[in-house]
Design an enzyme around this catalytic site. Structure first.
Site, PDB file in Angstrom:
ATOM      1  N   GLU A  69      -1.429 -24.731  19.050  1.00  0.00           N
ATOM      2  CA  GLU A  69      -0.232 -23.979  19.470  1.00  0.00           C
ATOM      3  C   GLU A  69      -0.488 -23.290  20.821  1.00  0.00           C
ATOM      4  OE1 GLU A  69       1.214 -21.394  16.238  1.00  0.00           O
ATOM      5  OE2 GLU A  69       1.418 -19.813  17.721  1.00  0.00           O
ATOM      6  N   ARG A 106     -33.135 -32.153  33.603  1.00  0.00           N
ATOM      7  CA  ARG A 106     -33.750 -31.464  32.464  1.00  0.00           C
ATOM      8  C   ARG A 106     -35.192 -31.935  32.279  1.00  0.00           C
ATOM      9  NH1 ARG A 106     -31.731 -32.631  27.625  1.00  0.00           N
ATOM     10  NH2 ARG A 106     -32.334 -30.636  26.722  1.00  0.00           N
ATOM     11  N   LYS A 162      -5.641 -24.057   9.614  1.00  0.00           N
ATOM     12  CA  LYS A 162      -4.616 -23.158  10.165  1.00  0.00           C
ATOM     13  C   LYS A 162      -5.092 -22.594  11.507  1.00  0.00           C
ATOM     14  CE  LYS A 162      -1.025 -20.396  10.599  1.00  0.00           C
ATOM     15  NZ  LYS A 162      -1.291 -19.150  11.199  1.00  0.00           N
ATOM     16  N   SER A 202       1.998 -21.110   8.256  1.00  0.00           N
ATOM     17  CA  SER A 202       2.549 -21.096   9.611  1.00  0.00           C
ATOM     18  C   SER A 202       4.061 -21.167   9.584  1.00  0.00           C
ATOM     19  CB  SER A 202       2.023 -22.274  10.434  1.00  0.00           C
ATOM     20  OG  SER A 202       2.653 -22.263  11.703  1.00  0.00           O
ATOM     21  N   ARG A 257       0.844  -1.211   0.000  1.00  0.00           N
ATOM     22  CA  ARG A 257       0.000   0.000   0.000  1.00  0.00           C
ATOM     23  C   ARG A 257       0.876   1.257   0.000  1.00  0.00           C
ATOM     24  NH1 ARG A 257      -3.889   0.977   5.099  1.00  0.00           N
ATOM     25  NH2 ARG A 257      -1.859   0.715   6.106  1.00  0.00           N
ATOM     26  N   ARG A 275      -4.779 -17.210  29.091  1.00  0.00           N
ATOM     27  CA  ARG A 275      -4.209 -15.943  28.605  1.00  0.00           C
ATOM     28  C   ARG A 275      -5.080 -14.779  29.057  1.00  0.00           C
ATOM     29  NH1 ARG A 275      -1.506 -16.335  22.587  1.00  0.00           N
ATOM     30  NH2 ARG A 275      -0.656 -18.435  22.790  1.00  0.00           N
ATOM     31  N   HIS A 334      -4.699 -25.279  13.998  1.00  0.00           N
ATOM     32  CA  HIS A 334      -3.244 -25.359  14.237  1.00  0.00           C
ATOM     33  C   HIS A 334      -2.844 -24.324  15.293  1.00  0.00           C
ATOM     34  CE1 HIS A 334       0.668 -23.432  13.613  1.00  0.00           C
ATOM     35  NE2 HIS A 334       1.147 -24.608  13.217  1.00  0.00           N
ATOM     36  N   ASN A 335      -3.310 -23.085  15.101  1.00  0.00           N
ATOM     37  CA  ASN A 335      -2.967 -22.037  16.073  1.00  0.00           C
ATOM     38  C   ASN A 335      -3.564 -22.346  17.438  1.00  0.00           C
ATOM     39  OD1 ASN A 335      -1.890 -20.824  13.795  1.00  0.00           O
ATOM     40  ND2 ASN A 335      -2.528 -18.783  14.407  1.00  0.00           N
ATOM     41  N   HIS A 350     -37.883 -32.285  29.238  1.00  0.00           N
ATOM     42  CA  HIS A 350     -37.062 -32.458  28.038  1.00  0.00           C
ATOM     43  C   HIS A 350     -36.949 -33.923  27.612  1.00  0.00           C
ATOM     44  CE1 HIS A 350     -36.174 -28.277  27.733  1.00  0.00           C
ATOM     45  NE2 HIS A 350     -35.643 -28.215  28.948  1.00  0.00           N
TER      46      HIS A 350
HETATM   47  P1  NDP Z   1       0.490  -7.210   9.515  1.00  0.00           P
HETATM   48  O1  NDP Z   1      -0.596  -8.135   9.873  1.00  0.00           O
HETATM   49  O2  NDP Z   1       1.080  -6.346  10.546  1.00  0.00           O
HETATM   50  O3  NDP Z   1      -0.038  -6.283   8.302  1.00  0.00           O
HETATM   51  C1  NDP Z   1       0.744  -5.230   7.767  1.00  0.00           C
HETATM   52  C2  NDP Z   1       0.612  -5.196   6.260  1.00  0.00           C
HETATM   53  O4  NDP Z   1      -0.756  -5.015   5.882  1.00  0.00           O
HETATM   54  C3  NDP Z   1       1.390  -4.026   5.667  1.00  0.00           C
HETATM   55  O5  NDP Z   1       1.919  -4.431   4.434  1.00  0.00           O
HETATM   56  C4  NDP Z   1       0.296  -2.986   5.494  1.00  0.00           C
HETATM   57  O6  NDP Z   1       0.588  -2.026   4.502  1.00  0.00           O
HETATM   58  C5  NDP Z   1      -0.848  -3.854   5.045  1.00  0.00           C
HETATM   59  N1  NDP Z   1      -2.138  -3.218   5.225  1.00  0.00           N
HETATM   60  C6  NDP Z   1      -2.747  -2.920   6.410  1.00  0.00           C
HETATM   61  N2  NDP Z   1      -3.940  -2.346   6.174  1.00  0.00           N
HETATM   62  C7  NDP Z   1      -4.081  -2.263   4.829  1.00  0.00           C
HETATM   63  C8  NDP Z   1      -5.105  -1.770   3.969  1.00  0.00           C
HETATM   64  N3  NDP Z   1      -6.230  -1.265   4.464  1.00  0.00           N
HETATM   65  N4  NDP Z   1      -4.911  -1.866   2.644  1.00  0.00           N
HETATM   66  C9  NDP Z   1      -3.789  -2.390   2.136  1.00  0.00           C
HETATM   67  N5  NDP Z   1      -2.785  -2.876   2.883  1.00  0.00           N
HETATM   68  C10 NDP Z   1      -2.934  -2.812   4.214  1.00  0.00           C
HETATM   69  O7  NDP Z   1       1.679  -7.992   8.769  1.00  0.00           O
HETATM   70  P2  NDP Z   1       2.345  -9.410   9.034  1.00  0.00           P
HETATM   71  O8  NDP Z   1       3.438  -9.516   8.037  1.00  0.00           O
HETATM   72  O9  NDP Z   1       2.632  -9.645  10.469  1.00  0.00           O
HETATM   73  O10 NDP Z   1       1.190 -10.452   8.649  1.00  0.00           O
HETATM   74  C11 NDP Z   1       0.603 -10.510   7.352  1.00  0.00           C
HETATM   75  C12 NDP Z   1      -0.509 -11.538   7.388  1.00  0.00           C
HETATM   76  O11 NDP Z   1       0.041 -12.808   7.707  1.00  0.00           O
HETATM   77  C13 NDP Z   1      -1.576 -11.268   8.452  1.00  0.00           C
HETATM   78  O12 NDP Z   1      -2.835 -11.665   7.970  1.00  0.00           O
HETATM   79  C14 NDP Z   1      -1.156 -12.147   9.599  1.00  0.00           C
HETATM   80  O13 NDP Z   1      -2.230 -12.505  10.428  1.00  0.00           O
HETATM   81  C15 NDP Z   1      -0.596 -13.339   8.856  1.00  0.00           C
HETATM   82  N6  NDP Z   1       0.393 -14.133   9.588  1.00  0.00           N
HETATM   83  C16 NDP Z   1       1.331 -13.546  10.382  1.00  0.00           C
HETATM   84  C17 NDP Z   1       2.253 -14.307  11.071  1.00  0.00           C
HETATM   85  C18 NDP Z   1       3.298 -13.663  11.911  1.00  0.00           C
HETATM   86  O14 NDP Z   1       4.067 -14.412  12.545  1.00  0.00           O
HETATM   87  N7  NDP Z   1       3.389 -12.356  11.955  1.00  0.00           N
HETATM   88  C19 NDP Z   1       2.273 -15.776  10.960  1.00  0.00           C
HETATM   89  C20 NDP Z   1       1.306 -16.288  10.054  1.00  0.00           C
HETATM   90  C21 NDP Z   1       0.402 -15.490   9.414  1.00  0.00           C
HETATM   91  P3  NDP Z   1       1.343  -0.634   4.909  1.00  0.00           P
HETATM   92  O15 NDP Z   1       2.794  -0.962   4.901  1.00  0.00           O
HETATM   93  O16 NDP Z   1       0.974   0.316   3.805  1.00  0.00           O
HETATM   94  O17 NDP Z   1       0.826  -0.226   6.235  1.00  0.00           O
END
Ligand code: NDP
Length: 476
Positions: free
Chosen positions: A189, A446, A182, A128, A33, A287, A185-186, A452
């Site tokens: 985890e 019940r 997935k 993952s 973005r 948590r 899986h989480n 019931h």
């Molecule tokens: P984030 O979840 O922090 O997302 C940030 C990214 O999303 C940036 O590139 C940001 O762009 C973009 N973004 C946010 N809002 C918008 C929008 N409205 N329109 C377009 N782009 C947008 O990044 P992660 O790398 O941590 O995770 C990416 C995905 O992977 C997520 O869905 C997450 O849940 C999943 N995931 C993450 C893991 C992890 O360990 N972190 C593990 C497995 C899956 P900009 O730079 O412009 O802000």
């Protein structure tokens, strides 16, 4: 030149997957973005492979060979919907959108149907392995139409982790199935980490062991049946000394566990499906409790604990008991998780193969563990296994641990150390194997207050006792 795949969303996960794709010889179109992340990736890692820098979505889509393949790695939820819409408006029938974020599986079902109606292929892929996995080989769980897997499967398999030469990536099933597995899986985890936390707490607060010694125990456990990524990194985290204070890092970290939602989703889904995923639920609640800071503060010192010293005399024997309790509870958590996957698969008609899933969880992902080989074998032997816990290998493993498991819970309870996941897992096991459950009384109650009705053990039909009348029984 055109790119084989484009990645949009270049935060930590997206940029590492883009680099991973490039390392495997694919030309990768890059989009984010805000251009800053794209430029940072090119500046720091541009020499690692063939990247195409793009600024606008139009440029990005135009940089892709047909059928176009785009991997979305943006924040799950509304952001993902927005990006999908922008892409779909620029794509053509037959193009493929892969959502690699942690999307809720019901969103994926909705998105897949909407894209299919526009002639586009939509692949909801669970990924993952965190940051490191994304770069060096994650475990990938793609759902969606089988035809799209023919196009994206080889690409995703090339960048996934491999165990014994087998990729940790396989087609899971239609629409939301990849994100559903997935999610579970989480959830597993969460349970795994809670169980590890309880084992640590027992060594720390029942046995009074120093943190470094506990780290050694985990290091030792990692050479046996518990061999897994999470046990390995537990030893690492416990060995870390805080530079500022010289204390174990774990002692300066605030004891309030965060969560981003996948554990909670797993439990909500388990409730809807009627599957007792108790290990995961206890972990999510633990948590939440840890983060109830104000309430915990008010309770400290006010609520009576225990004044008696319940420290076991034979420390080594108790550590071994904890190891066995951890293993048995872990088997329960996985067994419950696989039950939930089976129920979800039946509910949505996905035909998820649990053995294939165990195979792709052996490497790359956070719950990777030696014992996933045993799970794979159990399902290979009997794909219709009524519960993982009942496979001969796991039944034996739990049976030989059960005395230790009980001792650990008795001691923890006497000493006032909380072990919610250990204890609920044992209760689940005891309930599962019980010949009779108090559910008969529940049915009686019940019937008393709500008419019931109940079934009888000795004849067919539904029955009701005339509780407010002469208390005779009538057939309903
Ligand atoms: P984030 O979840 O922090 O997302 C940030 C990214 O999303 C940036 O590139 C940001 O762009 C973009 N973004 C946010 N809002 C918008 C929008 N409205 N329109 C377009 N782009 C947008 O990044 P992660 O790398 O941590 O995770 C990416 C995905 O992977 C997520 O869905 C997450 O849940 C999943 N995931 C993450 C893991 C992890 O360990 N972190 C593990 C497995 C899956 P900009 O730079 O412009 O802000």
């Amino acid at each position: 030149r055109l790119a084989q795949i484009g990645v949009t969303g270049l935060a930590v996960m997206g940029s590492n997957i883009a680099r991973n794709l490039a390392h495997h010889g694919h030309t990768v179109a890059l989009h984010n973005r805000s251009i800053g992340k794209t430029d940072a990736l090119i500046a720091e890692h541009g020499s690692e492979g063939d990247f195409i820098r793009t600024e606008t979505m139009e440029e990005f889509v135009a940089a892709l060979e047909k059928p176009r393949r785009v991997l979305i790695m943006v924040k799950a939820g509304d952001a993902t919907d927005g990006v999908i819409e922008d892409l779909a408006n620029l794509m053509e029938p037959g193009d493929i959108i892969i959502d690699g974020g942690n999307s809720l599986y019901t969103d994926t079902i909705r998105r897949e149907a909407a894209m299919a109606a526009r002639g586009l292929n939509f692949v909801g892929a669970g990924i993952s392995g965190g940051e490191e996995g994304a770069l060096n080989g994650p475990s990938i769980m793609p759902g969606g139409p089988a035809e799209s897997y023919e196009s994206v499967g080889p690409l995703l398999e090339s960048i996934s982790a491999h165990v014994d030469g087998v990729p940790c990536c396989t087609h899971i099933g239609p629409d939301g199935s990849g994100h559903f597995v997935k999610m579970v899986h989480n959830g597993i985890e969460y349970a795994d980490m809670q169980l590890i936390g309880e084992a640590y707490d027992l060594m720390r607060n029942v046995l009074g062991m120093p943190v470094t010694e506990i780290a050694d125990v985990f290091r030792d456990w990692n050479t046996g049946v518990l061999d897994s990524y999470l046990i390995e990194i537990t030893a690492e985290v416990l060995s870390q000394v805080d530079a500022a204070t010289g204390r174990p890092l774990v002692d300066v970290i605030v004891d309030a566990a965060g969560q981003k939602g996948t554990g909670r989703w797993t439990v909500k889904s388990a409730l809807d499906l009627g599957i007792p995923t108790t290990g995961i639920a206890e972990a999510v609640f633990a948590r939440a409790l840890s983060s109830s800071t104000a309430q915990r503060k008010s309770a400290q010192g006010l609520v009576a604990g225990t004044s008696t010293d319940f420290t076991p005399e034979d420390k080594a024997a108790f550590v071994e008991d904890i190891r066995k309790a951890l293993y048995a509870s872990k088997v329960v958590a996985y067994s419950q998780g696989f039950d939930q996957i089976k129920a979800g698969s039946e509910e949505y008609g996905w035909n998820v193969q649990p053995g294939k899933l165990a195979t792709i969880w052996r490497g790359g992902c956070i719950i990777r563990a030696k014992f996933l080989d045993r799970i794979r074998e159990a399902y290979d032997e009997n794909p219709e296994l009524p519960a993982l816990l009942l496979a001969p290998y796991f039944r034996d493993a739990v049976e030989t641990s059960v005395e230790s498991w009980r001792r650990v819970i008795i001691t923890a309870t006497a000493a006032g150390v909380p072990v919610p996941a250990f204890a609920s897992s044992l209760s689940y096991y005891d309930a599962l194997r019980a010949e009779r459950l108090p559910a008969a009384l529940t049915q009686g109650l019940r019937d008393y207050f709500g008419a019931h009705t109940y079934l009888r053990v000795d004849k067919p039909g539904s029955f009701h006792t005339l509780w407010s009348g002469d208390r005779s029984e009538v057939e309903a």
